[in-house]
Design a protein around this motif. Sequence first.
Motif, PDB file in Angstrom:
ATOM      1  N   VAL A 224       0.820  -1.202   0.000  1.00 50.90           N
ATOM      2  CA  VAL A 224       0.000   0.000   0.000  1.00 50.90           C
ATOM      3  C   VAL A 224       0.854   1.252   0.000  1.00 50.90           C
ATOM      4  O   VAL A 224       0.663   2.162  -0.805  1.00 50.90           O
ATOM      5  CB  VAL A 224      -0.931   0.011   1.221  1.00 50.90           C
ATOM      6  CG1 VAL A 224      -1.690   1.310   1.298  1.00 50.90           C
ATOM      7  CG2 VAL A 224      -1.875  -1.154   1.163  1.00 50.90           C
ATOM      8  N   PHE A 225       1.861   1.298   0.890  1.00 51.63           N
ATOM      9  CA  PHE A 225       2.549   2.563   1.084  1.00 51.63           C
ATOM     10  C   PHE A 225       3.651   2.831   0.083  1.00 51.63           C
ATOM     11  O   PHE A 225       4.029   3.974  -0.117  1.00 51.63           O
ATOM     12  CB  PHE A 225       3.114   2.651   2.500  1.00 51.63           C
ATOM     13  CG  PHE A 225       2.043   2.610   3.532  1.00 51.63           C
ATOM     14  CD1 PHE A 225       1.039   3.561   3.521  1.00 51.63           C
ATOM     15  CD2 PHE A 225       2.009   1.624   4.488  1.00 51.63           C
ATOM     16  CE1 PHE A 225       0.027   3.535   4.460  1.00 51.63           C
ATOM     17  CE2 PHE A 225       1.006   1.588   5.427  1.00 51.63           C
ATOM     18  CZ  PHE A 225       0.012   2.544   5.417  1.00 51.63           C
TER      19      PHE A 225
ATOM     20  N   TYR B 196       3.851   1.021  -3.152  1.00 51.19           N
ATOM     21  CA  TYR B 196       3.423   0.810  -4.540  1.00 51.19           C
ATOM     22  C   TYR B 196       1.986   1.219  -4.797  1.00 51.19           C
ATOM     23  O   TYR B 196       1.498   1.097  -5.908  1.00 51.19           O
ATOM     24  CB  TYR B 196       3.617  -0.652  -4.952  1.00 51.19           C
ATOM     25  CG  TYR B 196       5.058  -1.057  -4.982  1.00 51.19           C
ATOM     26  CD1 TYR B 196       5.920  -0.469  -5.885  1.00 51.19           C
ATOM     27  CD2 TYR B 196       5.555  -2.001  -4.111  1.00 51.19           C
ATOM     28  CE1 TYR B 196       7.250  -0.818  -5.912  1.00 51.19           C
ATOM     29  CE2 TYR B 196       6.887  -2.359  -4.136  1.00 51.19           C
ATOM     30  CZ  TYR B 196       7.728  -1.761  -5.048  1.00 51.19           C
ATOM     31  OH  TYR B 196       9.036  -2.103  -5.073  1.00 51.19           O
ATOM     32  N   PHE B 197       1.279   1.648  -3.789  1.00 54.84           N
ATOM     33  CA  PHE B 197      -0.120   2.085  -3.941  1.00 54.84           C
ATOM     34  C   PHE B 197      -1.006   0.993  -4.507  1.00 54.84           C
ATOM     35  O   PHE B 197      -1.955   1.277  -5.214  1.00 54.84           O
ATOM     36  CB  PHE B 197      -0.240   3.278  -4.893  1.00 54.84           C
ATOM     37  CG  PHE B 197       0.710   4.373  -4.639  1.00 54.84           C
ATOM     38  CD1 PHE B 197       0.453   5.298  -3.653  1.00 54.84           C
ATOM     39  CD2 PHE B 197       1.851   4.485  -5.381  1.00 54.84           C
ATOM     40  CE1 PHE B 197       1.325   6.328  -3.430  1.00 54.84           C
ATOM     41  CE2 PHE B 197       2.736   5.522  -5.155  1.00 54.84           C
ATOM     42  CZ  PHE B 197       2.478   6.433  -4.177  1.00 54.84           C
ATOM     43  N   LEU B 198      -0.689  -0.257  -4.250  1.00 55.45           N
ATOM     44  CA  LEU B 198      -1.528  -1.303  -4.815  1.00 55.45           C
ATOM     45  C   LEU B 198      -2.669  -1.626  -3.857  1.00 55.45           C
ATOM     46  O   LEU B 198      -2.507  -1.578  -2.650  1.00 55.45           O
ATOM     47  CB  LEU B 198      -0.701  -2.561  -5.088  1.00 55.45           C
ATOM     48  CG  LEU B 198       0.367  -2.342  -6.141  1.00 55.45           C
ATOM     49  CD1 LEU B 198       1.174  -3.590  -6.343  1.00 55.45           C
ATOM     50  CD2 LEU B 198      -0.254  -1.923  -7.441  1.00 55.45           C
ATOM     51  N   GLY B 199      -3.802  -1.963  -4.424  1.00 57.88           N
ATOM     52  CA  GLY B 199      -4.956  -2.292  -3.599  1.00 57.88           C
ATOM     53  C   GLY B 199      -5.574  -1.091  -2.920  1.00 57.88           C
ATOM     54  O   GLY B 199      -6.296  -1.233  -1.945  1.00 57.88           O
ATOM     55  N   MET B 200      -5.309   0.105  -3.465  1.00 54.84           N
ATOM     56  CA  MET B 200      -5.832   1.306  -2.820  1.00 54.84           C
ATOM     57  C   MET B 200      -7.362   1.356  -2.811  1.00 54.84           C
ATOM     58  O   MET B 200      -7.958   1.847  -1.867  1.00 54.84           O
ATOM     59  CB  MET B 200      -5.327   2.562  -3.529  1.00 54.84           C
ATOM     60  CG  MET B 200      -3.896   2.906  -3.260  1.00 54.84           C
ATOM     61  SD  MET B 200      -3.558   3.172  -1.536  1.00 54.84           S
ATOM     62  CE  MET B 200      -4.431   4.687  -1.258  1.00 54.84           C
ATOM     63  N   CYS B 201      -7.988   0.866  -3.890  1.00 56.92           N
ATOM     64  CA  CYS B 201      -9.446   0.996  -3.977  1.00 56.92           C
ATOM     65  C   CYS B 201     -10.107   0.338  -2.791  1.00 56.92           C
ATOM     66  O   CYS B 201     -10.869   0.963  -2.060  1.00 56.92           O
ATOM     67  CB  CYS B 201      -9.960   0.367  -5.267  1.00 56.92           C
ATOM     68  SG  CYS B 201      -9.225   1.103  -6.709  1.00 56.92           S
TER      69      CYS B 201
ATOM     70  N   LEU C 222      -9.206   1.900   0.629  1.00 58.38           N
ATOM     71  CA  LEU C 222      -9.975   3.079   1.038  1.00 58.38           C
ATOM     72  C   LEU C 222     -11.437   2.749   1.290  1.00 58.38           C
ATOM     73  O   LEU C 222     -12.056   3.293   2.193  1.00 58.38           O
ATOM     74  CB  LEU C 222      -9.884   4.165  -0.039  1.00 58.38           C
ATOM     75  CG  LEU C 222      -8.493   4.734  -0.243  1.00 58.38           C
ATOM     76  CD1 LEU C 222      -8.467   5.629  -1.459  1.00 58.38           C
ATOM     77  CD2 LEU C 222      -8.054   5.504   0.982  1.00 58.38           C
TER      78      LEU C 222
ATOM     79  N   ASN D  12      -8.684  -6.887  -7.260  1.00 56.94           N
ATOM     80  CA  ASN D  12      -7.853  -6.050  -6.405  1.00 56.94           C
ATOM     81  C   ASN D  12      -6.459  -5.952  -7.027  1.00 56.94           C
ATOM     82  O   ASN D  12      -5.836  -6.972  -7.323  1.00 56.94           O
ATOM     83  CB  ASN D  12      -7.786  -6.709  -5.023  1.00 56.94           C
ATOM     84  CG  ASN D  12      -7.043  -5.882  -4.029  1.00 56.94           C
ATOM     85  OD1 ASN D  12      -6.110  -5.173  -4.387  1.00 56.94           O
ATOM     86  ND2 ASN D  12      -7.446  -5.958  -2.788  1.00 56.94           N
ATOM     87  N   CYS D  13      -5.968  -4.743  -7.234  1.00 54.20           N
ATOM     88  CA  CYS D  13      -4.700  -4.651  -7.972  1.00 54.20           C
ATOM     89  C   CYS D  13      -3.526  -5.214  -7.179  1.00 54.20           C
ATOM     90  O   CYS D  13      -2.509  -5.558  -7.757  1.00 54.20           O
ATOM     91  CB  CYS D  13      -4.396  -3.253  -8.452  1.00 54.20           C
ATOM     92  SG  CYS D  13      -5.179  -1.934  -7.601  1.00 54.20           S
TER      93      CYS D  13
ATOM     94  N   LEU E 139      -2.961  -8.907  -8.594  1.00 55.50           N
ATOM     95  CA  LEU E 139      -2.318  -8.970  -9.908  1.00 55.50           C
ATOM     96  C   LEU E 139      -0.931  -8.328  -9.847  1.00 55.50           C
ATOM     97  O   LEU E 139       0.024  -8.830 -10.431  1.00 55.50           O
ATOM     98  CB  LEU E 139      -3.189  -8.255 -10.948  1.00 55.50           C
ATOM     99  CG  LEU E 139      -2.653  -8.285 -12.366  1.00 55.50           C
ATOM    100  CD1 LEU E 139      -2.546  -9.696 -12.872  1.00 55.50           C
ATOM    101  CD2 LEU E 139      -3.532  -7.477 -13.291  1.00 55.50           C
ATOM    102  N   GLY E 140      -0.828  -7.221  -9.089  1.00 54.42           N
ATOM    103  CA  GLY E 140       0.447  -6.524  -8.979  1.00 54.42           C
ATOM    104  C   GLY E 140       1.538  -7.414  -8.429  1.00 54.42           C
ATOM    105  O   GLY E 140       2.646  -7.461  -8.964  1.00 54.42           O
TER     106      GLY E 140
END
Lengths: 221, 203
Positions: free
Chosen positions: B17-18, B20-25, B28, B124-125, B128-129
């Motif tokens: 999250v912090f 790579y900003f993955l799974g932000m949706c 939040l 959720n990204c 896949l990310g």
Amino acid sequence: MSTETIEAPVAKESESLLSKRRKKFVTDPLNDDNPVTVQVLGICSALAVTTQMKPTMVMAMSVIFVLIFSNLIISLMRNAIPGRVRIIVQLAVVATLVTLVNEVLKAYAFDIYKQLSVFIGLIITNCIVMGRLEAFALGNKPYDSVLDGLGSGLGYSWIILAVAFFRELWGSGKVFGYDLMGAIGFENFAANGLMVSPVGAFIVLGFIIWVQRSKTGYVEH
Amino acid sequence: MDLLNLGIKSIFIENMVFSYFLGMCSFLAVSKKVSTAFGLGLAVVFVLGITVPMNWLLNEFVLNEGALSWLGSNFAEIDLSFLRFIMFIAIIAAMVQLVEMTIEKFSPSLYGSLGIFLPLIAVNCAILGSSLFMAQRDYTIGEATVFGFGSGIGFFLAIIALAAIREKLRYSNVPDGLKGLGITMFITGLMGIAFMSFMGISI
């Protein structure tokens, strides 16, 4: 000359290509119904790629392309897709389009392809794309869906470009690689690591949301 | 030892999250209550721990250049890596479905708490990310498994911490325009600074 007016045969008038209703599809997502700041979709990539303007621009164009064409394709097939398997059909269509973008970038813009790394692939799971397919393309005509995709894509693009503008300007003093801070007289602009790091992205986006919402008056409870 | 280091790196230093900003949706959207955040976090750990090694196998034996050589020498030069996205997402969607059915069969109580989150996870990204990172960094099977679980635990910690803060936030007076998403962005940024302090740790 006869003053008689001949009544035009009443043809069933087709809606003009840019009627008011259709303009709304494009203009609404720009501000009032913005996918990023109001609907809270697609934040991941909005933050990850925005350290510089150039890759952000490429990302924005890729997302617009994928949105428009996936909306078009799903809308054309909407009556043929059984409800139970629609998610997997949507994923297949989006993944194909993203693969296309990925290969084109790899061939013609390798530097930027390297910089964006996995985030082009992550357009597949960008919630904006899936969200528009579910909410719009499955129930509307192809042309309307294209406009809707364009609108959402532009709404997403201006937000990520705004974030990238501030992050690049404050982070390294440049815009599109051009040394803007140097040009307006700050010769020794020190690079600001906080803006380049992920933290800067959260804070810049937080401010953009604040400004936008205090203008539109939208309050979340 | 290398594996342990990789685990710590993927949990704290390169937190999904912090950094790579993955799974932000979902980070939040589902962080309003600790209990639901706990459910989603657990489901993410579960699915990541399974899909990353699965995708590793797929990558190693089907997609990479020359990976099909086990079929015979005719296949030794085939490079299917352009199919990576579509195959990974198919595996993830299928695995999520499978996990959902297995849990439903064997543990109805766990299904009750995770059930609604599982379909969400397919898109959720973070999932896949992680698989894409795994493919990009040429991990071994052991590293891939550790990386999968580590990323999941990182996401789990982050979402629970945010949910706990947001529960307390209800009692504070936030300006109207900042309510909801805005203030959450600032909080996430500050948490990101805190997580930066783990940088450089290794055992």
